[in-house]
Every structure is written in C-alpha cells, then in structure tokens.
Design an enzyme around this catalytic site. Structure first.
Site, PDB file in Angstrom:
ATOM      1  N   SER A 199       0.817  -1.225   0.000  1.00  0.00           N
ATOM      2  CA  SER A 199       0.000   0.000   0.000  1.00  0.00           C
ATOM      3  C   SER A 199       0.845   1.266   0.000  1.00  0.00           C
ATOM      4  CB  SER A 199      -0.876  -0.012   1.253  1.00  0.00           C
ATOM      5  OG  SER A 199      -1.448   1.259   1.453  1.00  0.00           O
ATOM      6  N   GLU A 220       0.058   3.703   1.558  1.00  0.00           N
ATOM      7  CA  GLU A 220      -0.002   4.171   2.950  1.00  0.00           C
ATOM      8  C   GLU A 220       1.350   3.945   3.639  1.00  0.00           C
ATOM      9  OE1 GLU A 220      -2.589   5.792   4.231  1.00  0.00           O
ATOM     10  OE2 GLU A 220      -2.156   5.705   6.353  1.00  0.00           O
ATOM     11  N   TYR A 267      -2.070   0.138  10.481  1.00  0.00           N
ATOM     12  CA  TYR A 267      -2.302  -0.537   9.188  1.00  0.00           C
ATOM     13  C   TYR A 267      -1.043  -0.458   8.324  1.00  0.00           C
ATOM     14  CZ  TYR A 267      -3.859  -0.925   4.301  1.00  0.00           C
ATOM     15  OH  TYR A 267      -3.972  -1.264   2.972  1.00  0.00           O
TER      16      TYR A 267
HETATM   17  P1  NAP Z   1     -11.664  -4.646   1.042  1.00  0.00           P
HETATM   18  O1  NAP Z   1     -12.731  -4.338   0.055  1.00  0.00           O
HETATM   19  O2  NAP Z   1     -11.778  -4.126   2.416  1.00  0.00           O
HETATM   20  O3  NAP Z   1     -11.530  -6.257   1.099  1.00  0.00           O
HETATM   21  C1  NAP Z   1     -10.764  -6.898   2.082  1.00  0.00           C
HETATM   22  C2  NAP Z   1     -10.910  -8.392   1.916  1.00  0.00           C
HETATM   23  O4  NAP Z   1     -10.100  -9.054   2.904  1.00  0.00           O
HETATM   24  C3  NAP Z   1     -12.341  -8.921   2.115  1.00  0.00           C
HETATM   25  O5  NAP Z   1     -12.574  -9.947   1.187  1.00  0.00           O
HETATM   26  C4  NAP Z   1     -12.290  -9.493   3.539  1.00  0.00           C
HETATM   27  O6  NAP Z   1     -13.223 -10.524   3.763  1.00  0.00           O
HETATM   28  C5  NAP Z   1     -10.885 -10.063   3.521  1.00  0.00           C
HETATM   29  N1  NAP Z   1     -10.350 -10.340   4.854  1.00  0.00           N
HETATM   30  C6  NAP Z   1     -10.203  -9.474   5.891  1.00  0.00           C
HETATM   31  N2  NAP Z   1      -9.655 -10.088   6.947  1.00  0.00           N
HETATM   32  C7  NAP Z   1      -9.443 -11.383   6.584  1.00  0.00           C
HETATM   33  C8  NAP Z   1      -8.890 -12.521   7.232  1.00  0.00           C
HETATM   34  N3  NAP Z   1      -8.457 -12.461   8.490  1.00  0.00           N
HETATM   35  N4  NAP Z   1      -8.821 -13.683   6.549  1.00  0.00           N
HETATM   36  C9  NAP Z   1      -9.276 -13.767   5.277  1.00  0.00           C
HETATM   37  N5  NAP Z   1      -9.815 -12.728   4.604  1.00  0.00           N
HETATM   38  C10 NAP Z   1      -9.884 -11.554   5.252  1.00  0.00           C
HETATM   39  O7  NAP Z   1     -10.247  -4.181   0.479  1.00  0.00           O
HETATM   40  P2  NAP Z   1      -9.804  -3.817  -1.020  1.00  0.00           P
HETATM   41  O8  NAP Z   1     -10.020  -2.366  -1.234  1.00  0.00           O
HETATM   42  O9  NAP Z   1     -10.368  -4.796  -1.977  1.00  0.00           O
HETATM   43  O10 NAP Z   1      -8.221  -4.006  -0.902  1.00  0.00           O
HETATM   44  C11 NAP Z   1      -7.621  -5.253  -1.223  1.00  0.00           C
HETATM   45  C12 NAP Z   1      -6.212  -5.300  -0.644  1.00  0.00           C
HETATM   46  O11 NAP Z   1      -5.430  -4.260  -1.196  1.00  0.00           O
HETATM   47  C13 NAP Z   1      -6.136  -5.113   0.863  1.00  0.00           C
HETATM   48  O12 NAP Z   1      -5.069  -5.899   1.338  1.00  0.00           O
HETATM   49  C14 NAP Z   1      -5.807  -3.631   1.031  1.00  0.00           C
HETATM   50  O13 NAP Z   1      -5.148  -3.416   2.256  1.00  0.00           O
HETATM   51  C15 NAP Z   1      -4.907  -3.432  -0.167  1.00  0.00           C
HETATM   52  N6  NAP Z   1      -4.867  -2.084  -0.734  1.00  0.00           N
HETATM   53  C16 NAP Z   1      -6.024  -1.489  -1.130  1.00  0.00           C
HETATM   54  C17 NAP Z   1      -5.969  -0.241  -1.735  1.00  0.00           C
HETATM   55  C18 NAP Z   1      -7.224   0.458  -2.202  1.00  0.00           C
HETATM   56  O14 NAP Z   1      -7.158   1.670  -2.444  1.00  0.00           O
HETATM   57  N7  NAP Z   1      -8.335  -0.242  -2.377  1.00  0.00           N
HETATM   58  C19 NAP Z   1      -4.731   0.383  -1.940  1.00  0.00           C
HETATM   59  C20 NAP Z   1      -3.571  -0.260  -1.531  1.00  0.00           C
HETATM   60  C21 NAP Z   1      -3.656  -1.506  -0.947  1.00  0.00           C
HETATM   61  P3  NAP Z   1     -14.711 -10.241   4.345  1.00  0.00           P
HETATM   62  O15 NAP Z   1     -15.557  -9.874   3.151  1.00  0.00           O
HETATM   63  O16 NAP Z   1     -15.061 -11.537   4.945  1.00  0.00           O
HETATM   64  O17 NAP Z   1     -14.584  -9.110   5.331  1.00  0.00           O
HETATM   65  N1  GDD Z   2     -12.681   6.901   5.640  1.00  0.00           N
HETATM   66  C1  GDD Z   2     -12.832   8.217   5.806  1.00  0.00           C
HETATM   67  N2  GDD Z   2     -14.007   8.686   6.339  1.00  0.00           N
HETATM   68  N3  GDD Z   2     -11.828   9.040   5.463  1.00  0.00           N
HETATM   69  C2  GDD Z   2     -12.022  10.380   5.615  1.00  0.00           C
HETATM   70  C3  GDD Z   2     -13.202  10.903   6.127  1.00  0.00           C
HETATM   71  C4  GDD Z   2     -14.245  10.018   6.505  1.00  0.00           C
HETATM   72  O1  GDD Z   2     -15.302  10.423   6.987  1.00  0.00           O
HETATM   73  N4  GDD Z   2     -13.085  12.258   6.124  1.00  0.00           N
HETATM   74  C5  GDD Z   2     -11.888  12.555   5.630  1.00  0.00           C
HETATM   75  N5  GDD Z   2     -11.221  11.417   5.330  1.00  0.00           N
HETATM   76  C6  GDD Z   2      -9.847  11.337   4.817  1.00  0.00           C
HETATM   77  C7  GDD Z   2      -8.943  10.398   5.612  1.00  0.00           C
HETATM   78  O2  GDD Z   2      -8.483  11.046   6.806  1.00  0.00           O
HETATM   79  C8  GDD Z   2      -7.846  10.155   4.590  1.00  0.00           C
HETATM   80  O3  GDD Z   2      -6.890  11.184   4.632  1.00  0.00           O
HETATM   81  C9  GDD Z   2      -8.581  10.224   3.238  1.00  0.00           C
HETATM   82  O4  GDD Z   2      -9.857  10.796   3.512  1.00  0.00           O
HETATM   83  C10 GDD Z   2      -8.779   8.874   2.577  1.00  0.00           C
HETATM   84  O5  GDD Z   2      -9.329   7.990   3.534  1.00  0.00           O
HETATM   85  P1  GDD Z   2      -9.836   6.522   3.122  1.00  0.00           P
HETATM   86  O6  GDD Z   2     -10.764   6.598   1.978  1.00  0.00           O
HETATM   87  O7  GDD Z   2     -10.301   5.844   4.365  1.00  0.00           O
HETATM   88  O8  GDD Z   2      -8.524   5.838   2.533  1.00  0.00           O
HETATM   89  P2  GDD Z   2      -7.011   5.786   3.072  1.00  0.00           P
HETATM   90  O9  GDD Z   2      -6.201   6.681   2.177  1.00  0.00           O
HETATM   91  O10 GDD Z   2      -6.922   6.019   4.516  1.00  0.00           O
HETATM   92  O11 GDD Z   2      -6.652   4.265   2.818  1.00  0.00           O
HETATM   93  C11 GDD Z   2      -7.006   3.629   1.582  1.00  0.00           C
HETATM   94  O12 GDD Z   2      -5.935   3.729   0.681  1.00  0.00           O
HETATM   95  C12 GDD Z   2      -4.747   3.021   1.080  1.00  0.00           C
HETATM   96  C13 GDD Z   2      -3.712   3.249  -0.022  1.00  0.00           C
HETATM   97  O13 GDD Z   2      -3.141   4.504   0.087  1.00  0.00           O
HETATM   98  C14 GDD Z   2      -7.395   2.195   1.911  1.00  0.00           C
HETATM   99  O14 GDD Z   2      -7.921   1.599   0.752  1.00  0.00           O
HETATM  100  C15 GDD Z   2      -6.176   1.389   2.335  1.00  0.00           C
HETATM  101  O15 GDD Z   2      -6.538   0.000   2.462  1.00  0.00           O
HETATM  102  C16 GDD Z   2      -5.093   1.556   1.261  1.00  0.00           C
HETATM  103  O16 GDD Z   2      -3.939   0.813   1.600  1.00  0.00           O
END
Ligand code: NAP
Ligand code: GDD
Length: 338
Positions: A130, A132, A153
């Site tokens: 990530s 992050e 995280y």
């Molecule tokens: P998401 O929608 O929150 O999906 C997370 C998945 O992980 C769900 O299928 C959840 O299952 C499963 N899971 C959670 N805890 C588990 C456990 N203990 N054992 C097995 N499965 C588990 O996340 P996403 O946005 O698709 O992201 C996918 C991956 O990419 C994550 O690792 C996230 O940290 C990483 N990532 C995401 C982003 C982004 O912007 N989306 C960016 C960078 C990295 P349930 O449905 O059962 O809860």
């Molecule tokens: N969730 C959330 N809810 N975020 C908020 C809110 C709110 O009400 N208001 C402001 N924010 C701001 C957060 O403080 C953060 O700076 C930004 O919006 C994005 O928040 P999220 O959408 O929760 O995403 P993230 O950047 O913290 O994390 C996501 O991106 C990562 C990659 O950079 C997640 O998908 C992580 O799993 C992923 O690794």
C-alpha cells in the site's frame, strides 16, 4: 488451465480480479470467511455468468489467521498464482484494533508465505502492498522512496512488504509486493471516503438524508479506478523478473475536491450538507500521496486510464442509479467473461 488462489475475493479488488482471471480462462479459488450473514454480494453475479457453469470459480473457507488451513488448502490446490488481497484494510479502524490488524495484515502474510514455501514454492505470489506505507515521505513517491508509515495498518503492511521481499531473496521465490495507491469503484467499501461521499450524495439527492459528516477535507490522495489496478497485479505476476511496483495515476486531489465534484455531479451544493465531525480525524494523518508509476509503465506497459473527475462521476452515477432502483450496496454488473 492456470490456477489462481485469491484471498480477499469478497472485497473490492478481489471481485474485480476474479472477473479478470475468469475472463482469461483461469480456474479461480477464492478464500472466504464464514459469516453469519452473506458477504459475497460483490461476486454473486459471477455465478450467473454462463461461462462459470463449468465451475471455474470455487470458494473455500479459511482465514489468514488460520495457518494450518492455509497450508492444507495450498497443498490441495497447488495454485500457479496466489494473490494475497485479504486484509483489515481500513486505516482508521487499525488505530482502534492495532493488534488484530497486525495479526491479519502482517503475520497473516507470513503464514501464507510459509505455506507457499512448504507446499508450492514455484507458485507466483502477489502481496497487496500500500501507498499508505509512504506515510510522511514527500510526494511524489516511487519504489525508491523512504517508507515512513503513520498508522498501525501501514506498519503491518510494511512488515508484509519486507517479508515478501525477504522470501524472494532468501528462497528465490517469485514473490512481489504491489505498492498500490488508492483505487476506488462502485464496489468500494462504504466507509472509505470516496464511496462514503458518493453514497451520501445519492441519498441526499433522493431526500433520504440531509447531512454528511466527514473528517479531514485537506488530505490529498492519488485516486484511480480499481479494475485497472487488478490488471496491474496480474501483469506483475506475468513478468520475467519478480519486482515490486508502484501503481498510481500521478494525479493528486484533496478530499474537498472530491466532495465538490461529487455533489456538483448530482446538482447539489456541498456546503449545505457537509459537516466536520472530529470522530473521523485520525491520530496521525497521511497528508499527501501522489505516485510515480513510471517503472510499471516501462516494464509492464501499465498506465492508469481513468481520470479523477471521471472516477468521481462514474461512482456518483452508479450510486444515483442504485438509489433510484432501490438496490443494495453494489452495482448491477453487466460485464461478462468473453
Ligand atoms: P476490502 O474491500 O476491504 O476487502 C478486504 C478483503 O479481505 C475482504 O474480502 C475481507 O473478507 C478479507 N479479509 C479481511 N480479513 C481477513 C482474514 N483475516 N482472513 C481472510 N480474509 C480476510 O479491500 P480492497 O479495497 O479490496 O483491498 C484489497 C487489498 O489491497 C487489501 O489488502 C488492502 O489493504 C490493499 N490495498 C487497497 C488499496 C485500495 O485503495 N483499495 C490500496 C492499496 C492496498 P470479508 O468480506 O469476509 O470481510
Ligand atoms: N474513511 C474516511 N471517512 N476518510 C475520511 C473521512 C471520513 O469520513 N473524512 C476525511 N477522510 C480522509 C482520511 O483522513 C484520509 O486522509 C482520506 O480521507 C482517505 O481515507 P480513506 O478513503 O479511508 O482511505 P485511506 O487513504 O486512509 O486508505 C485507503 O488507501 C490506502 C492506499 O493509500 C485504503 O484503501 C487502504 O486500504 C489503502 O492501503
């Protein structure tokens, strides 16, 4: 037929990746957790597709916190490719449950890597790293930028990132970590900021809600479109050499800008509806994430296509449509495998 094993298949990325791999002719195994209610809404449509009638999608129960189960599953499935997308993926939640987040997002990856090493060491392994992890490092960030994580995280993901590299170097495994910047879609979880905003816009437009409570509007992110990012994951595993890659758009916008665009798309004035609630402020914040994905462009031919305003518009449109049709959380999927 190549075989893939996806953890996190019920999540946003897992569902798009399953679609992509099924379209490419893979046999796909997806790890799911037992839940007291159904949690497969993002992948249910895959069973209705005529091309899955040959049972190329198979769901198996397990958990990243159950190493024995992971070992047994991999010994049985012997996948060619493993995509570890499972995680407690919410940054703010990780401050509330740092230990649980570390169990899944850090040690869970070691459990998986150990099982791969023991029973299918030739499998190609993708770890969902990530942006992050960059934390407070100055933008733009690339694969050589110092990692200065600012949340439990991010610290768990950093551990997993280094473990993945270590298994590559120590055991010669094809194990890579994709450093993905934020990517969104109509299937984005409802508590991440973009989807929280677009769902609220639809509810406000319909008169079902009046206020939207948010935290830090000044945070800036590099938001891309999720289906393009799972294509990048797949490309990383098709490469000749295992390497870690950044995937990003290179474009950066604030949460405030996303709010403005989303409300305007629905003909609403955001200032009438948005209020700040300190509950959504994080103990430590990542101020700006902006990726430089030139290595992925050069080696993998990967480039983000969807621009910020297009992404905001398509998410708002999907939620407006869902609201009008009285549908649940996810869009009706019209895409098919071939
Ligand atoms: P998401 O929608 O929150 O999906 C997370 C998945 O992980 C769900 O299928 C959840 O299952 C499963 N899971 C959670 N805890 C588990 C456990 N203990 N054992 C097995 N499965 C588990 O996340 P996403 O946005 O698709 O992201 C996918 C991956 O990419 C994550 O690792 C996230 O940290 C990483 N990532 C995401 C982003 C982004 O912007 N989306 C960016 C960078 C990295 P349930 O449905 O059962 O809860
Ligand atoms: N969730 C959330 N809810 N975020 C908020 C809110 C709110 O009400 N208001 C402001 N924010 C701001 C957060 O403080 C953060 O700076 C930004 O919006 C994005 O928040 P999220 O959408 O929760 O995403 P993230 O950047 O913290 O994390 C996501 O991106 C990562 C990659 O950079 C997640 O998908 C992580 O799993 C992923 O690794």
């Amino acid at each position: 037929m190549p075989t893939a094993f996806i953890t996190g298949i019920t999540g946003q990325d897992g569902s798009y990746l399953a679609e992509l791999l099924l379209a490419k002719g893979y046999l796909v195994y997806g790890l799911i957790r037992r839940s007291s209610t159904f949690n497969t809404a993002r992948i249910d449509h895959l069973y209705q597709d005529p091309h899955v009638k040959d049972y190329r999608l198979r769901l198996v129960y397990g958990d990243l916190n159950d190493g024995a189960r992971l070992h047994a599953l991999l010994a049985e499935i012997k996948p060619d490719e493993i995509y570890n997308l499972a995680a407690q993926a919410h940054v703010q939640v990780s401050f509330e449950m740092p230990e649980g987040t570390g169990q899944t997002d850090a040690l869970g990856v070691t459990r998986l890597l150990e099982s791969v090493r023991a029973v299918c060491p030739a499998a190609r392994f993708y770890q969902a790293g990530s942006s992050e992890m960059f934390g407070s490092s100055p933008a733009p960030q690339n694969e050589d930028t110092t990692l200065l994580p600012r949340s439990p995280y991010a610290i768990a993901k950093l551990y997993a990132h280094h473990m993945t590299r270590n298994y590559r170097e120590a055991y010669g495994m094809f194990a890579v970590s994709g450093i993905l910047f934020n990517h969104e879609s109509p299937r984005r979880g409802a508590t991440f900021v973009t989807r929280k905003i677009t769902r609220a816009v639809a509810a406000i437009k319909a008169g079902a809600q009046d206020k939207l409570f948010l935290g830090n509007l000044d945070a800036r992110r590099d938001w891309g479109f999720a289906p393009e990012y799972v294509e990048g994951m797949w490309r990383m595993l098709q490469a000749t050499t295992p390497r870690d890659y950044v995937l990003a758009t290179g474009e950066v916008h604030s949460v405030r800008e996303f709010v403005e665009r989303a409300f305007a798309r629905a003909g609403l004035d955001w200032q009438q509806h948005v209020e700040i609630d300190p509950r959504y402020l994080r103990p430590t914040e990542v101020d700006v994430l902006q990726g430089d994905a030139s290595r992925a462009a050069k080696d993998l031919g990967w480039k983000a296509q969807t621009r910020f305003h297009e992404l905001a518009d398509l998410m708002v449109d999907a939620d407006l449509q869902a609201q009008q049709q009285g549908r649940g959380e996810f869009e009706v999927v019209t895409r098919h495998f071939t």
